[in-house]
Design a protein around this motif. Structure first.
Motif, PDB file in Angstrom:
ATOM      1  N   THR A 145      -1.465   9.920  73.523  1.00 17.03           N
ATOM      2  CA  THR A 145      -2.353   9.737  74.674  1.00 17.03           C
ATOM      3  C   THR A 145      -3.041   8.375  74.691  1.00 17.03           C
ATOM      4  OG1 THR A 145      -4.190  10.791  73.520  1.00 17.03           O
ATOM      5  CG2 THR A 145      -2.787  12.210  74.892  1.00 17.03           C
ATOM      6  N   THR A 146      -3.016   7.674  73.559  1.00 16.47           N
ATOM      7  CA  THR A 146      -3.769   6.415  73.487  1.00 16.47           C
ATOM      8  C   THR A 146      -2.923   5.187  73.143  1.00 16.47           C
ATOM      9  OG1 THR A 146      -4.299   6.833  71.155  1.00 16.47           O
ATOM     10  CG2 THR A 146      -5.898   7.599  72.802  1.00 16.47           C
ATOM     11  N   ASN A 147      -1.675   5.364  72.748  1.00 19.37           N
ATOM     12  CA  ASN A 147      -0.865   4.237  72.285  1.00 19.37           C
ATOM     13  C   ASN A 147       0.327   4.033  73.219  1.00 19.37           C
ATOM     14  OD1 ASN A 147       1.265   2.810  70.798  1.00 19.37           O
ATOM     15  ND2 ASN A 147      -0.151   2.938  69.064  1.00 19.37           N
ATOM     16  N   VAL A 148       0.366   2.875  73.881  1.00 20.19           N
ATOM     17  CA  VAL A 148       1.435   2.629  74.858  1.00 20.19           C
ATOM     18  C   VAL A 148       2.800   2.482  74.188  1.00 20.19           C
ATOM     19  CG1 VAL A 148      -0.050   1.675  76.646  1.00 20.19           C
ATOM     20  CG2 VAL A 148       0.927   0.147  74.932  1.00 20.19           C
ATOM     21  N   GLN A 151       4.002   5.961  73.651  1.00 19.57           N
ATOM     22  CA  GLN A 151       4.385   6.495  74.962  1.00 19.57           C
ATOM     23  C   GLN A 151       5.766   5.991  75.379  1.00 19.57           C
ATOM     24  OE1 GLN A 151       1.142   5.319  77.510  1.00 19.57           O
ATOM     25  NE2 GLN A 151      -0.321   6.633  76.429  1.00 19.57           N
ATOM     26  N   SER A 152       6.024   4.717  75.137  1.00 21.46           N
ATOM     27  CA  SER A 152       7.324   4.129  75.498  1.00 21.46           C
ATOM     28  C   SER A 152       8.452   4.704  74.644  1.00 21.46           C
ATOM     29  CB  SER A 152       7.283   2.610  75.334  1.00 21.46           C
ATOM     30  OG  SER A 152       6.363   2.047  76.227  1.00 21.46           O
TER      31      SER A 152
END
Length: 167
Positions: A145-148, A151-152
């Protein structure tokens, strides 16, 4: 002393003293026996059972025959069984892992690649291993939820899994 011991307390010692194959044999035989004793109710529920396997077991030539014998003896539908193998273990024992997976897959067993995304060439390995499920490594999930970057990575893995029709 009949107290419960969590895996974190004994797995590293079992690995260090080369006891993981013995432990995996115990888990496989006891799990299949329990499922077999309750086969009709379990099969009707559509349940699937995942069994993690260690690198020591995958590296052992006789382990495949043992697993085949236990499945046959228990009478369990192999489609109810999913063996989980970590990506790093599968790569470290590449030839034996492929043979193990292909042989048991022909009987109906399923396979999951565990801790996916931690290896150097994760996506390339998907072509080598006959898996139905990818389990994304927790290091990408914990801060999703906090690290792009996480997420990628998760988005990329999910898209490849979708295209390959993997869970």
């Amino acid at each position: 002393d009949d107290r419960q011991i969590v895996p974190a307390e004994f797995l590293s010692a079992a690995e260090r003293y080369q006891l993981m194959e013995d432990l995996d044999r115990w888990v496989v035989s006891n799990t299949l026996e329990l499922i077999g004793r309750n086969a009709s109710g379990v099969k009707a529920s559509g349940a699937r059972f995942a069994i993690n396997l260690s690198g020591q077991s995958l590296g052992s030539e006789p382990f495949l025959g043992f697993v085949q014998q236990q499945i046959e003896r228990s009478g369990v539908d192999p489609g109810m069984v999913c063996f989980e193998i970590t990506e790093t273990v599968a790569v470290a024992n590449l030839q034996r892992a492929q043979t193990f997976m292909q042989t048991l897959r022909r009987t109906g067993c399923r396979f999951s690649l565990d801790d996916f995304g931690t290896g150097l060439s994760s996506f390339a390995y998907l072509k080598l291993f006959p898996v139905e499920t990818l389990k994304i490594d927790g290091s990408f999930i914990r801060d999703l939820t906090t690290n792009v970057v996480s997420q990628s990575v998760v988005a990329a893995i999910s898209e490849v899994a979708r295209v390959m029709q993997l869970e």
